[in-house]
Write an enzyme that holds these catalytic residues in place. Structure first.
Site, PDB file in Angstrom:
ATOM      1  N   ASP B 131       0.851  -1.195   0.000  1.00 51.93           N
ATOM      2  CA  ASP B 131       0.000   0.000   0.000  1.00 51.93           C
ATOM      3  C   ASP B 131       0.886   1.243   0.000  1.00 51.93           C
ATOM      4  O   ASP B 131       1.696   1.434   0.894  1.00 51.93           O
ATOM      5  CB  ASP B 131      -0.939   0.000   1.203  1.00 51.93           C
ATOM      6  CG  ASP B 131      -2.138   0.899   0.983  1.00 51.93           C
ATOM      7  OD1 ASP B 131      -1.960   2.045   0.532  1.00 51.93           O
ATOM      8  OD2 ASP B 131      -3.262   0.451   1.254  1.00 51.93           O
ATOM      9  N   SER B 183      -7.059   4.385  -1.562  1.00 51.17           N
ATOM     10  CA  SER B 183      -6.821   2.943  -1.577  1.00 51.17           C
ATOM     11  C   SER B 183      -8.063   2.145  -1.930  1.00 51.17           C
ATOM     12  O   SER B 183      -7.962   1.023  -2.411  1.00 51.17           O
ATOM     13  CB  SER B 183      -6.281   2.472  -0.214  1.00 51.17           C
ATOM     14  OG  SER B 183      -4.963   2.923  -0.038  1.00 51.17           O
ATOM     15  N   THR B 244      -8.023  -1.681   1.353  1.00 48.89           N
ATOM     16  CA  THR B 244      -7.356  -2.651   0.482  1.00 48.89           C
ATOM     17  C   THR B 244      -7.842  -4.080   0.721  1.00 48.89           C
ATOM     18  O   THR B 244      -8.212  -4.761  -0.237  1.00 48.89           O
ATOM     19  CB  THR B 244      -5.829  -2.526   0.607  1.00 48.89           C
ATOM     20  OG1 THR B 244      -5.474  -1.154   0.464  1.00 48.89           O
ATOM     21  CG2 THR B 244      -5.115  -3.342  -0.443  1.00 48.89           C
ATOM     22  N   GLU B 385      -1.595  -7.878   1.793  1.00 49.98           N
ATOM     23  CA  GLU B 385      -1.245  -6.452   1.786  1.00 49.98           C
ATOM     24  C   GLU B 385      -0.213  -6.127   2.861  1.00 49.98           C
ATOM     25  O   GLU B 385      -0.369  -6.527   4.020  1.00 49.98           O
ATOM     26  CB  GLU B 385      -2.491  -5.588   2.042  1.00 49.98           C
ATOM     27  CG  GLU B 385      -2.178  -4.109   1.921  1.00 49.98           C
ATOM     28  CD  GLU B 385      -3.174  -3.188   2.623  1.00 49.98           C
ATOM     29  OE1 GLU B 385      -3.220  -2.012   2.258  1.00 49.98           O
ATOM     30  OE2 GLU B 385      -3.884  -3.639   3.539  1.00 49.98           O
ATOM     31  N   HIS B 394       1.994   8.369   5.109  1.00 51.31           N
ATOM     32  CA  HIS B 394       1.124   9.540   5.323  1.00 51.31           C
ATOM     33  C   HIS B 394       1.719  10.497   6.353  1.00 51.31           C
ATOM     34  O   HIS B 394       1.828  11.697   6.083  1.00 51.31           O
ATOM     35  CB  HIS B 394      -0.282   9.097   5.731  1.00 51.31           C
ATOM     36  CG  HIS B 394      -1.173   8.803   4.561  1.00 51.31           C
ATOM     37  ND1 HIS B 394      -1.580   9.787   3.688  1.00 51.31           N
ATOM     38  CD2 HIS B 394      -1.736   7.658   4.125  1.00 51.31           C
ATOM     39  CE1 HIS B 394      -2.355   9.248   2.753  1.00 51.31           C
ATOM     40  NE2 HIS B 394      -2.461   7.959   2.993  1.00 51.31           N
ATOM     41  N   ASP B 432      -1.044   0.098  -4.849  1.00 52.62           N
ATOM     42  CA  ASP B 432      -2.321   0.711  -5.210  1.00 52.62           C
ATOM     43  C   ASP B 432      -2.152   2.180  -5.578  1.00 52.62           C
ATOM     44  O   ASP B 432      -2.976   2.750  -6.277  1.00 52.62           O
ATOM     45  CB  ASP B 432      -3.353   0.528  -4.102  1.00 52.62           C
ATOM     46  CG  ASP B 432      -2.837   0.967  -2.740  1.00 52.62           C
ATOM     47  OD1 ASP B 432      -1.633   1.288  -2.613  1.00 52.62           O
ATOM     48  OD2 ASP B 432      -3.641   0.982  -1.796  1.00 52.62           O
ATOM     49  N   HIS B 433      -1.073   2.799  -5.081  1.00 57.30           N
ATOM     50  CA  HIS B 433      -0.789   4.195  -5.404  1.00 57.30           C
ATOM     51  C   HIS B 433       0.578   4.509  -4.848  1.00 57.30           C
ATOM     52  O   HIS B 433       1.138   3.735  -4.081  1.00 57.30           O
ATOM     53  CB  HIS B 433      -1.843   5.137  -4.809  1.00 57.30           C
ATOM     54  CG  HIS B 433      -1.947   5.002  -3.325  1.00 57.30           C
ATOM     55  ND1 HIS B 433      -1.011   5.544  -2.467  1.00 57.30           N
ATOM     56  CD2 HIS B 433      -2.822   4.341  -2.540  1.00 57.30           C
ATOM     57  CE1 HIS B 433      -1.337   5.249  -1.238  1.00 57.30           C
ATOM     58  NE2 HIS B 433      -2.421   4.500  -1.246  1.00 57.30           N
TER      59      HIS B 433
END
Lengths: 140, 585
Positions: B131, B183, B244, B385, B394, B432-433
């Protein structure tokens, strides 16, 4: 000095015995089945306690209650859908008719301790540990 | 005169279109699906003058029936056909709605793809999601794990993720309603091949108020279970109902429908297809509201219920390793997210671990999940994940995030070996990003603050690996590290160092804004960095940067080049030879 935005509430009953309570003393164990209140917390239920911590981001514009946390927090769990509260938080309920002033400074809260699951009807906020505040001051 | 008439008719056309009702169709115009992939077809008309007097919905010119007609409010009408599908090829859905002002029309073109069953097709997929693990995140993790030969500057090796693959791609992504993803919708694109709204899981947009009733689109895992009888599972280090893990079988407009997502995991709601294996944190969404710490609003106790449904239940590493599950396994290892790898394996600070001192590693959960799922000879789909990578990017805590990439890398090593021994298994590792993370120099930990940063020749070589933990991973404490920064930040204080007890970089000012955490600003060498994000931001954000994809085992050669994230879905289906239209349960 802009310290005076801190609310100083001194109501009756000055000189009551007050037990200091630390965030680390709230819970006996946190397991996957939930949190267990510590023996000390259970013994202090209904009694006057004082705790030192930080005011979390406000849940709503009018602060008739706020969340006290062990460390300063970024997240506003009601603002961001994915964020979560840490488990060791305390809900501080202001005396009727009084509102708290937002602050980034460390504060000390004194008041009556109440434990057990309670849901705030307006916000849906579920609290486990609450202090009905008599006095809030800047911590030294 | 002739010209005047033309102008008049143009005007009336313009006015006519202004008065006409608006029509929305889902699946949206331009959608690609698999032939036989289930979805809820929804047509919504708004700005109607009165109720529609007539309507007509045709697919390739043939009238479609069976719609349920509703109205969410004045001037609105909706037609819903749940649980439908289309045959292979190009299709056109045409909608005509007539109200007080006349007829309004809209059409949508769809393509339904079909896959031939290949002679050597995998029947199992293990999909790893780092993630927030963009190319730069993976690159930073490699520098820490492998480093360079200081004698000649050659890299000392690649990550397991980057070694021995049969396919490699760079992946781009975007949302239905924005070019940046979260996500939830990015995971949905991987699992359904559709563009989805930010914060939504495996649903199309709609005007519904009930977020759990939004038009659903079937996921790859759900199809594998429905048409092939495969087993499906989820492993993550975050709370279990997070976006996720919810990609596999949850359907909701709002990723924070945690209780609804937990229920869908057990087949209650959504398409009603339960997960067979679940190993993660976040027990608070699975315990009754009467338990202090629960996030549920009812008294469902999924720990008790799961065991009645035949799941083996485990709650710590010891129980997980000892478990002998038949075919269904449910493990909850924390009330919330797992602490990061560094917290669990290296620093072990009680402030970070609390009572959770017996937690499994990601590779242990993955092994046990595969052991359980592979008892089904019809195949399995497992999503694994490394969820805390993003959770720590973050708040700009790159050390915690990057060491969680190393935990993922160890897990992928095991899965590659599994795929080598079980050639009917396809292993995919992607993200996912991305985040705006970048390594721009070396860091001399004998110095403080900006003085420690060395660029170009002064970056020298990191000394990670001079000391190692019990798993053989480099310790973060070393003489020379890396200087890491993020391109998009709130106001915060930089120290270039990690800290054993986590601190938020930015905190609320109590008035709706955010300020650099004064506790961090007091640390040695700390200096203020004024943020470049909206002042109402408290943390770093997802970026539009591309992501890596590595594939191993049978079918891995299908993953190649520069691909959009939706293509991951179609290529997984292609590798499986999945044809839900022809295959019968």
């Amino acid at each position: 000095m802009r310290l005076m935005f801190l609310l100083l509430l001194v109501l009756g009953g000055l000189g009551w015995a007050q037990s200091p309570l630390e965030f680390s003393e709230l819970y006996g164990r946190i397991t996957i089945r939930g949190v267990e209140f510590s023996p000390k917390l259970q013994a202090l239920n209904g009694k006057t306690v004082s705790m030192t911590g930080w005011m979390a981001p406000p849940l709503k514009p009018k602060l008739d209650f706020f969340v006290l946390t062990k460390v300063p927090l970024a997240t506003c769990p009601f603002c961001s859908t994915a964020a979560d509260w840490p488990p060791d938080i305390v809900l501080v309920i202001m005396p009727p008719g009084r509102a708290a002033e937002p602050t980034t400074r460390r504060i000390q809260v004194t008041g009556r301790l109440e434990i057990g699951i309670k849901t705030d009807e307006d916000t849906g906020f579920v609290s486990l540990v609450r202090i009905y505040a008599d006095k809030i001051s800047e911590a030294r | 005169m002739k010209r005047g008439l033309l102008a008049l008719s143009t005007l009336s056309l313009a006015l006519g279109s202004a008065w006409a009702a608006k029509i929305a169709i889902y699946p949206y115009d331009g959608a690609s699906v698999l032939a036989g992939q289930r979805f809820d077809l929804r047509v919504e008309a708004s700005e109607l003058q009165g109720s529609p007097s007539t309507y007509r919905i045709t697919l390739d010119g043939q009238p479609l029936s069976g719609f349920q007609q509703t109205s969410q409010g004045p001037g609105q009408a909706e037609w819903t056909l749940r649980d439908t599908f289309i045959r292979v090829g190009e299709h056109t859905l045409e909608v005509s709605v007539t109200d007080g002002t006349g007829e309004s029309k809209r059409s949508a073109k769809w393509v339904a793809r079909a896959n031939p069953r290949l002679p050597r097709a995998p029947k199992n997929i293990i999909l790893f999601i780092g993630d927030g693990m963009g190319w730069n995140t993976l690159n930073a993790a490699r520098i820490i794990a492998k480093g360079f030969n200081p004698q000649n500057g050659m890299p000392s090796g690649n990550l397991e993720i980057e070694t021995g693959y049969g396919g490699m791609a760079t992946v781009t992504n975007s949302s239905f309603d924005s070019f940046i993803v979260d996500s939830a919708n990015s995971a949905s694109s991987i699992m359904t091949g559709q563009k989805v709204q930010v914060n939504a899981l495996n649903v199309y947009p709609s005007n519904l108020k009930d977020t759990l009733a939004y038009p659903r689109i079937e996921t790859l895992a759900e199809m594998m279970k429905r048409v092939r009888g495969a087993s499906i599972g989820v492993v993550t280090t975050t709370f279990g109902t997070d976006a996720t893990p919810a990609m596999v079988n949850a359907h909701t407009r709002r990723r924070s429908d945690y209780q609804g997502i937990a229920d869908q995991y057990f087949g209650r709601g959504g398409f009603g297809i339960p997960l067979d294996v679940m190993l993660f944190g976040g027990s608070r969404d699975f315990i009754p509201q009467s338990n202090p710490g629960s996030r549920r609003k009812d008294n469902t106790d999924w720990i008790a219920e799961s065991q009645k449904l035949g799941y083996t239940f485990v709650s710590n590493r010891t129980e997980l390793m000892a478990a002998q599950p038949s075919d269904k396994l449910f493990g909850l290892f924390n009330l919330d997210n797992f602490p990061s790898y560094l917290d669990r394996a290296v620093w072990k600070r009680p402030e970070m671990l609390g009572s959770f001192t017996d937690m499994p590693y990601l590779w242990e959960m993955t092994q046990k999940a595969v052991e359980t799922l592979s008892k089904n000879d019809k195949g399995f789909f497992l999503m694994v994940e490394a969820g805390m990578v993003d959770k720590y990017e973050h708040p700009l805590d790159w050390q915690r995030g990057l060491w969680d990439v190393l935990e993922l890398d160890r897990t992928v090593q095991w899965a590659k070996n599994y795929a080598a021994q079980n050639p009917d298994t396809l292993v995919i590792v992607t993200a996912d990003h991305a985040h705006s993370i970048s390594v721009f120099g070396g860091y001399d930990y004998s110095k403080q603050g900006r003085q420690g940063v060395g660029v170009y020749q002064d970056a020298k070589f990191p000394t990670y690996g001079d000391r190692r933990d019990t798993n053989g991973f480099p310790l973060p404490e070393t003489a020379r590290g890396i200087a890491v920064g993020f391109g998009a930040t709130p106001d915060y204080c930089e120290t270039y160092r990690g800290r054993e007890v986590y601190k938020d970089p930015t905190i609320s000012d109590g008035k709706g804004g955010y300020v650099a955490n004064p506790e961090v600003c007091k640390e040695p060498g700390a200096f203020l960095r004024v943020g470049n994000l909206d002042p109402a931001s408290a943390q770093g954000v997802h970026t539009a940067d591309p992501m890596p994809l590595f594939a191993f085992g049978t079918g891995s050669q299908l993953f190649n080049g520069l691909i959009d994230q939706t293509e991951i879905f179609f290529r997984m289906a292609q590798a499986l030879g999945l044809n839900p239209y022809l295959e019968k349960p």
